[in-house]
Structure formats: C-alpha cells, structure tokens
Motif scaffolding. Structure first.
Motif, PDB file in Angstrom:
ATOM      1  N   PHE A 171      -0.128   2.240  -8.498  1.00  0.00           N
ATOM      2  CA  PHE A 171      -1.377   2.240  -7.735  1.00  0.00           C
ATOM      3  C   PHE A 171      -1.362   1.056  -6.782  1.00  0.00           C
ATOM      4  O   PHE A 171      -0.767   0.013  -7.074  1.00  0.00           O
ATOM      5  CB  PHE A 171      -2.592   2.114  -8.662  1.00  0.00           C
ATOM      6  CG  PHE A 171      -2.823   3.306  -9.554  1.00  0.00           C
ATOM      7  CD1 PHE A 171      -3.801   4.240  -9.245  1.00  0.00           C
ATOM      8  CD2 PHE A 171      -2.074   3.496 -10.705  1.00  0.00           C
ATOM      9  CE1 PHE A 171      -4.031   5.333 -10.068  1.00  0.00           C
ATOM     10  CE2 PHE A 171      -2.283   4.584 -11.537  1.00  0.00           C
ATOM     11  CZ  PHE A 171      -3.271   5.508 -11.205  1.00  0.00           C
ATOM     12  N   SER A 172      -2.031   1.190  -5.657  1.00  0.00           N
ATOM     13  CA  SER A 172      -2.192   0.050  -4.751  1.00  0.00           C
ATOM     14  C   SER A 172      -3.274  -0.869  -5.316  1.00  0.00           C
ATOM     15  O   SER A 172      -4.067  -0.475  -6.177  1.00  0.00           O
ATOM     16  CB  SER A 172      -2.576   0.523  -3.346  1.00  0.00           C
ATOM     17  OG  SER A 172      -3.907   0.987  -3.330  1.00  0.00           O
ATOM     18  N   ASP A 188       0.810  -1.227   0.000  1.00  0.00           N
ATOM     19  CA  ASP A 188       0.000   0.000   0.000  1.00  0.00           C
ATOM     20  C   ASP A 188       0.842   1.275   0.000  1.00  0.00           C
ATOM     21  O   ASP A 188       0.452   2.292  -0.577  1.00  0.00           O
ATOM     22  CB  ASP A 188      -0.943   0.010   1.211  1.00  0.00           C
ATOM     23  CG  ASP A 188      -2.029  -1.048   1.105  1.00  0.00           C
ATOM     24  OD1 ASP A 188      -2.293  -1.489  -0.041  1.00  0.00           O
ATOM     25  OD2 ASP A 188      -2.602  -1.441   2.133  1.00  0.00           O
ATOM     26  N   HIS A 217      -6.898   0.199  -5.665  1.00  0.00           N
ATOM     27  CA  HIS A 217      -7.275   1.198  -6.669  1.00  0.00           C
ATOM     28  C   HIS A 217      -7.112   0.667  -8.087  1.00  0.00           C
ATOM     29  O   HIS A 217      -6.994   1.429  -9.040  1.00  0.00           O
ATOM     30  CB  HIS A 217      -6.423   2.472  -6.511  1.00  0.00           C
ATOM     31  CG  HIS A 217      -6.657   3.201  -5.224  1.00  0.00           C
ATOM     32  ND1 HIS A 217      -6.057   2.823  -4.041  1.00  0.00           N
ATOM     33  CD2 HIS A 217      -7.444   4.274  -4.930  1.00  0.00           C
ATOM     34  CE1 HIS A 217      -6.448   3.645  -3.072  1.00  0.00           C
ATOM     35  NE2 HIS A 217      -7.283   4.533  -3.585  1.00  0.00           N
ATOM     36  N   HIS A 238       1.639   3.349  -3.222  1.00  0.00           N
ATOM     37  CA  HIS A 238       0.578   4.048  -3.950  1.00  0.00           C
ATOM     38  C   HIS A 238       0.981   5.496  -4.248  1.00  0.00           C
ATOM     39  O   HIS A 238       1.553   6.183  -3.399  1.00  0.00           O
ATOM     40  CB  HIS A 238      -0.712   4.017  -3.129  1.00  0.00           C
ATOM     41  CG  HIS A 238      -1.896   4.619  -3.825  1.00  0.00           C
ATOM     42  ND1 HIS A 238      -2.324   4.193  -5.056  1.00  0.00           N
ATOM     43  CD2 HIS A 238      -2.739   5.621  -3.455  1.00  0.00           C
ATOM     44  CE1 HIS A 238      -3.380   4.907  -5.413  1.00  0.00           C
ATOM     45  NE2 HIS A 238      -3.653   5.782  -4.467  1.00  0.00           N
TER      46      HIS A 238
END
Length: 648
Positions: free
Chosen positions: A193-194, A180, A197, A183
């Motif tokens: 992006f994580s 995470d 998402h 991100h």
C-alpha cells in the motif's frame, strides 16, 4: 480433531518425522508411476507386469536414495525454502532418468512419454504435500502471532519480513511503500500500500502494530510521515539502523519503540567531511565523558574518521566498559585500525588528566564530561561547580601543559542568561576557556553551544517512554514549556564540524531548528505507542498528562544567544556568537574565590560569586542545595590555606 493430530505429529521426534516422510514419498512415487502408465495406456485398470513392477520398485528406491543424498529429509518442513524446492526438482529429474535407464536394462515396456508424465506427477505430489503441510503449520502459527505492517518495501523491509516469518511473535501482513507507484503491487505474496492508504491497510489487514524499516540512504519527508503515523490507532515501532546491524550490535528483528528524534522533520545535517577529517584523521584524540550520551556518539563518529588513537576518558566504570566494547566491535567489523584506549578517571583530577594526555600524545580534546541535569545540580551546588567549572579548568590546563593542538568544550543553551546553577557553571566554563584562549596561543580553544538532545541521559524522551509503559500519568512541568531539540548524531556531527573551524576563543551556536512544545511531544509519544490521551474531552483515554510545575532553576523558554547579532560561518547550521569575555586576570581572581568558597562548602558564597561574575546568572528561586538547606547551620568551615586551589 485435525488440530490435535497436527499437534501430535509436530511433537514427534526428528527420526520419527523423517520415517513418516520416507514412507509418504514411497506411496506418492508409487502413485505417480501407476498414474503415468494408466494415463499413457488410457486404462484406469492398468496393472504392471513383472518387469514393469521391478523397474518401478528400483526407480522408487533410487529416488528415495537421491532425496536422502540431496538432504531433503533433513529440511524442517515448517521452514521449507527454495533450497528444498531445488532438491525436489533435482531428485525428480534423477528419478525420471532412472525410470528410463531401468526400463532399458530390464527390457521392460516403458513408453517414452511415461517418464515425462511420471516426473510431472512426482514433482506435484512430493513438493505439493510438503508445501501444503508447511502452509497448514504456518496457518496455526498465524492465529497466535500479531499482524504487523512494515513501512519500507526495500531490502531492509524484505529482510525484516524474512526474519519475522521465522519468529514466534509477529506475522508480516503487508508493506507500506513511500513510493506511490508501488501501490497495489505484491512483494513476496504480501500486498503493498502507499503511505496515503496506511489507515486502510491497518484496518483491512488487521495489523496490530506498524514497524518502520526505512532505508538509511532513501530520503523521506519525515515531518509528513510523522503526521500520518501519529493518527494511527496502533503502536508504531522501528528496527535498528544499518550501522547497528553492520557493527553486530543488533539484529534486524530487534523491535524497539519508535525513536521520535528520527522524525523531527528537519533535513539531515550534511557536514563538511573533508574539513572534519583533516582535523581528526591520523590524530590522537581524547574524549572526556566518553560514556555519556553526547560523549559516546562523538566517539562513534570520531572513530570513523580514523584517528591514530582514540582515548575514552570516563569516571563511570560501566559506561566506559559499554562504549569500549561497542567501539571495539565497530573498529573490527569496519577494519578501521584505530588504537582504542579506555581510561578511568575524573576531570577534577588535574594530574591524572595531564598524565593521560602526555602518555598518549593527545592532539585534540573534546570535553563532554559535565553534570547537566538541572534539578540535580541545583540540589548539589558544590559538586556541580567542581565538575563543570574546575573540571573544565583542570582538563584545559592539562591540555596546555601537554601541547594539545585543539580543545573543544561541549556547552549548553542553559548557559545563556542562566537561571540555574548548571547553566551558570557552564557559562563560567566558557569564560574560563575564553580567558585561557587570550592567555596563550598554542592550544586553540573553542566552545559549541546547543540545546536539548533527544535520548540523552537528561532528556525527557526516555522518562516519558517509561511513564507511558507504566500506564501513566506523564508528568510535564508546565503546559507552555518549550525546548529546542536535536538528535544526538546531529549534535555530534555539528560539534565535530564546529571544532574543526575554531581559531581560538569562539563560542559556536548550533541551529536547533524550530522549538518543540514539551506537552505536544508527550502527546505524540502517547499516540505513537498506540494509546490515547486521557483528558476532559476523552475521559476513556489510557494515559493522562499532568502538569507538576516548574522545578528549581527551570525556565519556560531556552535561548541560544546572549547577543542578537550572531556571525555566520562556512556551515549553514553553525553560527558564531558575539559575546562578552573576560581577561585571564579577572577569571583567575574569580576562580580563586570560587575555589575557596566551594572547598569550604559555602553554597551561599558560591551562588554570590556566580551572580557577581559576568555569567548573567539570575536565579529564579531560593538556594536549593540539599546539604546546605538541611545542615541546620550555614556557617562554613574555612579550610587551611594548604587545601585552597591556587591558580597560575
């Protein structure tokens, strides 16, 4: 107009392109020198005197020569890399020094700041024009490439980006990281992006597909990942594993359909490597059915435990050739030093089996050869019995005769209360080995029973995949049919583990995890290939699922145990079944009758004998053997006594 000019330049020959580059650099370097003097003297109308003109011309010529020596003109602009960047830096530095030296030699007026200003201008112009041209060419290519998101921001993902950027099919548009904290960061100018998402990333970046490039060593919650990927509206595909890359069996940009077996949502099997190695390292090992799905994976894993010799026993010439070639590559790349031998032969030929075991001094046998496709065996009863029952008997007797230390049978969950000939024949094979285990003590016999393996020759996964590619429909036999599934590597690891634990006559059962509904598996595959199911609620979907009805001998639910009280073992994923076995005298009598009936091609008698034996066989339909049902007469031809297989 601009696009046409670029296309014409790209289509020119290499010498023509190099000539254009040299002429362009001559003009750019001339402009850089004039700009450096004009800026220093703060006079835009500045013009060099004769000495300055000579120094400038000589500097430019020496710089072009340096660029040639550094290989700048051999570099293809569309694939320009950091090496070209370094060549320009070195060339410009040499050019600045040349300007100073030439000015001193010709006693020309060259202020000290001019070489510095000139170097900056020269670098910006020479490098800037090249990278601008590269960007324009890449931009043209991007319009015809599919944008892809890469799940995995580690070394494997970055390597994939580099490979795809050089190709003509895919254009990396971003990374999806399982961490995470990554991100909203950038990797190589691509946004990260994580995983939470990913839908937004697909939408904003215009990705037409998602590629998995997960690191083999990084733990990932695959069950949660599957749920996220399944909800996407684009196809999800994967790249080869690290073992395939190391062995040279695939390239990083070999894109393939997602292997759902990688996303079953279970923790990976952790075998006791020391125990398995002690039973395989330095031993001569034979694998029957070595070209099959389970047999070939057993060979791959056995090879890495460094046996002294590995004998691949297979009746299919092409399958044997394929697995031998693959194993030779692994053996060479990883410098394992294992002696590999590919032997053609059938397990139904007792003397061939014995000769092979004696020739190579075999100490351990993994018996994976079997006919395991339920409907096919149901339609070919005699061949199924000959291969699965008598093939096992012949290999086992050959093992005893040649002093093999350990013999492991690969069995199936369909041997539990079987409703089909395949399951009954495999249960009969288990009874044969249990009887032999009681008859003698020199060879340790054990059996390993497990359910369906995803991706095997009998698996629904390749069938569903082909049906989806062909536009459907996907055929499922029954809406409620449920099966246990395990990946081929998982099953093979546990087979090796259980085989090393055997003491004689045990039936080991593998923990298959949670059962999977086949209809749900089909829906997952449809979604992961970027399509939608067509049904009453969604008539505009692309792929329809139809239910064809249970086939001969097929059950709605499979079981792994006959009894209800399995015994635990040292491994949490392996249990030991407590099941009935027969003394060898009863098994021998049964096999004598079965041999006579099968050699007479009397399918009715064979089915009757399988029912009478303590296999638990209870067929759920009529006898379906194709030859028997279409012969017009079911009276068997009784062979001469000389053709009957007699048991010891």
């Amino acid at each position: 107009m601009k696009s046409g000019l670029i296309s014409k330049i790209i289509s020119l020959s290499r010498p023509a392109k190099r000539a254009i580059s040299v002429v362009t650099d001559l003009c750019l370097l001339s402009l850089a020198i004039w700009a450096a003097f004009a800026l220093r003297f703060e006079n835009l109308n500045w013009w060099p005197d004769s000495k300055q003109l000579m120094v400038s011309a000589l500097t430019i010529v020496l710089t072009i020569a340096a660029f040639i020596k550094l290989g700048l003109y051999r570099a293809v602009i569309r694939y320009l890399s950091e090496h070209a960047f370094l060549a320009i830096m070195l060339g410009v530095a040499f050019s600045g020094i040349s300007l100073i030296v030439c000015g001193f030699l010709f006693q020309a007026l060259v202020p000290r700041s001019v070489p510095v200003i000139y170097g900056a201008f020269a670098f910006l112009l020479v490098a800037g024009t090249r990278f601008t041209v590269r960007a324009v060419i890449e931009q043209r290519g991007r319009k015809v490439k599919d944008g892809v998101l890469i799940v995995g921001a580690g070394p494997k993902g970055r390597q994939l980006v580099s490979a795809l950027s050089q190709g003509t099919e895919y254009r990396p548009v971003g990374f999806i990281s399982t961490v995470d904290s990554n991100h909203k960061s950038l990797i190589g100018n691509l946004p990260v992006f994580s995983i939470d998402h990913i839908e937004r990333a697909v939408r904003e970046l215009g990705a037409s597909r998602v590629l998995l490039a997960l690191e083999d060593s990084v733990p990932v919650n695959r069950k949660d990942l599957m749920k996220v990927l399944e909800a996407l509206s684009v196809p999800v595909q994967t790249v080869p594993s690290m073992s395939e890359l190391v062995a040279g069996l695939a390239r990083i940009n070999d894109i393939r359909d997602l292997e759902i077996e990688d996303l079953l949502g279970r923790d990976p099997v952790r075998p006791d490597t020391a125990m398995v190695s002690s039973s395989l390292s330095g031993k001569a090992v034979l694998v029957t059915g070595a070209g099959g799905s389970i047999g070939s994976e057993l060979c791959r894993q056995i090879l890495r435990h460094k046996p002294s010799a590995l004998v691949l026993f297979e009746q299919s010439e092409f399958s044997l050739y394929s697995i031998e070639r693959e194993l030779k590559s692994i053996n060479q790349v990883e410098a394992l030093g294992v002696s590999l031998h590919a032997v053609l032969g059938s397990v139904t030929h007792r003397r061939r089996c014995e000769a092979v075991m004696k020739a190579f001094g075999i100490q351990t046998v993994y018996h994976a050869a079997a006919y395991k496709h339920v409907p096919l065996v149901e339609h070919n009863v005699i061949e199924g019995v000959q291969n699965n029952v008598f093939g096992t008997l012949h290999v086992a007797e050959a093992a005893i005769a040649t002093g093999v230390e350990r013999f492991v049978l690969i069995s199936t969950d369909k041997a539990v209360r079987p409703t089909n000939v395949m399951g009954a024949s495999k249960r009969m094979a288990e009874l044969v080995l249990q009887g032999l285990a009681k008859r003698q003590r020199e060879t340790v016999f054990s059996m390993v029973r497990f359910g369906n393996v995803l991706g095997s020759s009998g698996s629904v996964v390749p069938l569903f995949r082909d049906q989806i590619r062909d536009g459907g429909p996907v055929t499922v036999t029954h809406p409620d049919i449920i099966r246990y599934f395990m990946t081929i590597p998982e099953a093979s690891q546990l087979v090796l583990q259980a085989g090393s634990m055997g003491q004689g006559g045990e039936v080991f059962v593998l923990d298959m995890g949670e059962p999977v509904k086949i209809a749900d598996l089909a829906r997952k595959m449809i979604h992961l290939m970027g399509l939608e199911e067509k049904n009453e609620d969604n008539p505009d979907g692309e792929i329809e699922i139809i239910f064809s009805g249970l086939r001969p001998g097929e059950k709605l639910f499979e079981e792994l145990l006959i009894g209800d009280n399995p015994q635990g073992t040292a491994h949490p994923r392996i249990m030991m079944a407590r099941e009935v076995s027969l003394p060898w005298s009863e098994v021998a009598e049964l096999l004598e009758s079965l041999s006579r009936s099968s050699q007479a091609f009397d399918c009715g008698a064979v089915i009757g004998l399988l029912k009478e034996a303590r296999t638990g066989y209870a067929p759920n339909g009529e006898l379906a053997d194709l030859v028997w049902c279409n012969s017009g007469s079911h009276k068997p031809e009784v062979p001469n006594d000389s053709n009957i297989f007699h048991l010891k």
